[in-house]
Design an enzyme around this catalytic site. Sequence first.
Site, PDB file in Angstrom:
ATOM      1  N   ASP A   5       1.025   9.737   2.260  1.00 13.62           N
ATOM      2  CA  ASP A   5       0.312  10.353   1.153  1.00 13.62           C
ATOM      3  C   ASP A   5      -1.064  10.850   1.604  1.00 13.62           C
ATOM      4  OD1 ASP A   5      -1.767   8.284   0.685  1.00 13.62           O
ATOM      5  OD2 ASP A   5      -0.111   7.038   0.007  1.00 13.62           O
ATOM      6  N   ARG A   6      -1.708  11.603   0.754  1.00 13.13           N
ATOM      7  CA  ARG A   6      -2.963  12.265   1.105  1.00 13.13           C
ATOM      8  C   ARG A   6      -4.016  11.278   1.609  1.00 13.13           C
ATOM      9  NH1 ARG A   6      -5.246  17.223  -0.636  1.00 13.13           N
ATOM     10  NH2 ARG A   6      -3.451  17.543  -2.000  1.00 13.13           N
TER      11      ARG A   6
END
Length: 237
Positions: free
Chosen positions: A102-103
């Site tokens: 994820d980011r």
Amino acid sequence: MRLVRLIANLGYGSRREVAMMFREGRITDADGEVLYADDKREHHEIRFDGEPLDPPAGLCLMLNKPLGVTCSARDVGRLVYELLPERFSLRNPALSTVGRLDRETSGLLLFTDDGALLHRIISPKSSVAKVYEAELAEDLRGDEAALFASGTLTLESEQTPLLPAGLEPLGPRRARLTLHEGRYHQARRMFAAAGNHVIGLHRVSVGGLSLQGLGIGEWRLVELTEMQTVFSRGSAA
């Protein structure tokens, strides 16, 4: 396969653009002799602007993903493909991430254009160890390792218990977590289930592959012999 099609499939340009590169003398053999579009050469003998061609289909590479970058080819904000040479996003077959980070998760991210290899790595049946280092908002209680290893922990909104996972404390609020599956935001949700909150997450290895000094945002090709270590049992960091 004709050389124009071969080089275009590697992402160096459209077939028309690659044909122009041949006319400009940018495609040569290893000795610097200019090649023509209808010449026949082995992949390893061809040079583009004096450099060897990227590997053919079956390519695998690793990236040390920075924070704030999304594992997507099309999204808002910075994308992982922007950290690679543009030609990698134009290859045919396409280059895909092997799973996602994820980011707000950094660390080892693999890419491949081999669909069978991709699915083999991410399949729980392969039991490939993915190792993360987590920074936590609260001190570890001391019972998390037993909970994660139990094989009975079920995440919120799910019905199937998680596979047993390993946890090694690295400090009061730091831990190394070894997973053998890749559910959505799994590491963060596991610590949430244990009453804690992840404030930093970094993946250090996948199977026997580690970042090996690769700087943040840097990438390199992965040799076929290295890929064999991904499936080595007991290869977790």
